[in-house]
Write an enzyme that holds these catalytic residues in place. Structure first.
Site, PDB file in Angstrom:
ATOM      1  N   SER A 241       0.832  -1.210   0.000  1.00  7.27           N
ATOM      2  CA  SER A 241       0.000   0.000   0.000  1.00  7.27           C
ATOM      3  C   SER A 241       0.863   1.257   0.000  1.00  7.27           C
ATOM      4  CB  SER A 241      -0.861  -0.027   1.270  1.00  7.27           C
ATOM      5  OG  SER A 241      -1.383   1.241   1.571  1.00  7.27           O
TER       6      SER A 241
ATOM      7  N   TYR B 277      -0.625  -0.187  10.170  1.00  7.18           N
ATOM      8  CA  TYR B 277      -0.946  -0.878   8.906  1.00  7.18           C
ATOM      9  C   TYR B 277       0.227  -0.755   7.924  1.00  7.18           C
ATOM     10  CZ  TYR B 277      -3.427  -1.304   4.362  1.00  7.18           C
ATOM     11  OH  TYR B 277      -3.840  -1.639   3.084  1.00  7.18           O
TER      12      TYR B 277
ATOM     13  N   LYS C  10       2.718  -3.686   6.418  1.00  7.62           N
ATOM     14  CA  LYS C  10       2.933  -3.893   4.977  1.00  7.62           C
ATOM     15  C   LYS C  10       4.428  -3.895   4.655  1.00  7.62           C
ATOM     16  CE  LYS C  10      -1.339  -4.077   3.279  1.00  7.62           C
ATOM     17  NZ  LYS C  10      -1.876  -5.368   2.810  1.00  7.62           N
TER      18      LYS C  10
END
Ligand SMILES: NC(=O)c1ccc[n+]([C@@H]2O[C@H](COP(=O)([O-])OP(=O)(O)OC[C@H]3O[C@@H](n4cnc5c(N)ncnc54)[C@H](O)[C@@H]3O)[C@@H](O)[C@H]2O)c1
Length: 326
Positions: A125, A149, A153
């Site tokens: 992302s 998050y 990743k």
């Protein structure tokens, strides 16, 4: 060919399944079997002639990843994740699903051992990047995430690169733009409003805009996202060298430019359905997201996306009207 999709019941997962079933193949090879794994029961795709194994399972639970790879899928699309807002709100869940689940998958592949070496396509992302940013972020820009998050990743990108270097898997990490217009009900991604300010007015409903119109984001359609996944599963990865993850192409648009596109497609009445409800914390957060990329590495490898925001709106209207919104 046997394909495993984790997160198969999610927005991108379902669209990927639809595309694979419509194509009846991947990279010129017929698809004999699909394993679809999700914590929410994945639906068996209608019209698919091959074998389908729908696994309702938590990837991070011991044994789930082993079971998913036991039949040695040739290609694995690893999409299962807790999205940004939820990973930030629930620290344990974010690390358990996003990091432990990924490590469980990669280790299940490792335990089978050579000569098994599947192609693994992992969805990373733009959250891999953290401010401060230059005006345009190029392929050499550092990854210093500022969310849990994004951190999960980036750790996964490192794992992918190391497992690829050791010959355990043939992996590629594709950093997806914001996927817009996300169909159906909103999820817990903090970025949900980028889609809802278009999706809801296009359906005659009110949408809430928590940030100001200058906020800029990097977007691609769900259709383009599926195109990235298919392309990533089929190209020669040797040109990636040790740098296994890369940013995908997209369209840079401010919220104001998104609204202009809505106006061109659906008129002023649709724009009036956007209700401003400024949220200073959200505004501050989205002022520090990367909104413009130079993705020449992806372009050299043949990845393509829309080139205007109008095309993204058009893709939504065509794809969702064709499907009936899901
Ligand atoms: N949509 C975007 O804008 C975007 C942008 C960048 C990256 N991504 C990444 O792309 C992937 C797919 O995104 P999406 O938009 O389809 O998200 P989504 O939330 O619609 O799908 C994710 C799926 O993962 C499943 N899942 C969650 N926890 C699980 C677990 N423990 N075990 C098995 N399955 C589990 C969920 O049930 C869901 O169906 C994710 O990895 C996401 O981080 C998406």
């Amino acid at each position: 060919m046997h394909i495993l999709i984790t997160g198969a019941a999610g927005m991108i997962g379902r669209k990927l399944v639809d595309r694979l079933v419509a194509d009846q193949g991947l990279g010129g090879r017929a698809i004999a079997a699909l394993t679809l794994l999700d914590i929410v029961a994945p639906l068996s795709p209608p019209g698919f002639a091959g074998a389908v194994r729908a696994m309702e399972a938590d990837l991070a639970t011991p044994g789930a990843a082993e079971s998913a790879v036991a039949a040695r899928p040739d290609v694995i699309f690893h999409l299962a994740a807790v999205v940004s807002g939820e990973a930030e709100a629930d620290f344990d869940k974010g690390y358990r699903v996003n990091l432990d689940g990924t490590r469980a998958l990669f280790d299940a592949i490792r335990r089978i051992g050579a000569p098994y070496r599947p192609r693994v396509v992992f969805t990373s992302s733009i959250a891999a990047y953290g401010a401060p940013f230059p005006e345009v972020i190029d392929d050499d820009f550092r990854t210093t995430p500022l969310t849990s998050y994004g951190t999960q990743k980036v750790i996964n990108e490192l794992l992918l690169a190391d497992y690829a270097r050791r010959g355990i898997l043939d992996g590629i990490g594709i950093r997806l733009p914001n996927i817009c217009i996300r169909p159906g009900a909103p999820n817990k991604a903090a970025s949900g409003f980028f889609s809802s300010i278009l999706r809801e007015p296009l359906a005659g409903q009110e949408a809430v805009l928590p940030v100001d119109e200058a906020v800029r984001m990097w977007h691609a359609s769900p259709r383009a996202a599926v195109g990235f996944l298919i392309h990533a599963a089929t190209i020669d990865l040797a040109p990636l060298g040790g740098r296994r993850s890369l940013m995908m192409p997209g369209v840079s648009a401010s919220v104001g430019e998104q609204i202009d596109a809505l106006r061109r497609v659906a008129g002023e009445a649709a724009v009036r359905l956007i209700r401003r409800a400024p949220d200073p914390a959200m505004n501050a957060m989205f002022k520090t997201i990367p909104g413009r990329f130079d993705t020449r590495r992806a372009a050299a490898l043949g990845f393509t996306a829309e080139t205007s925001f109008d095309a993204i709106v058009e893709a939504h209207i065509q794809d969702e009207r064709a499907l009936g919104s899901r």
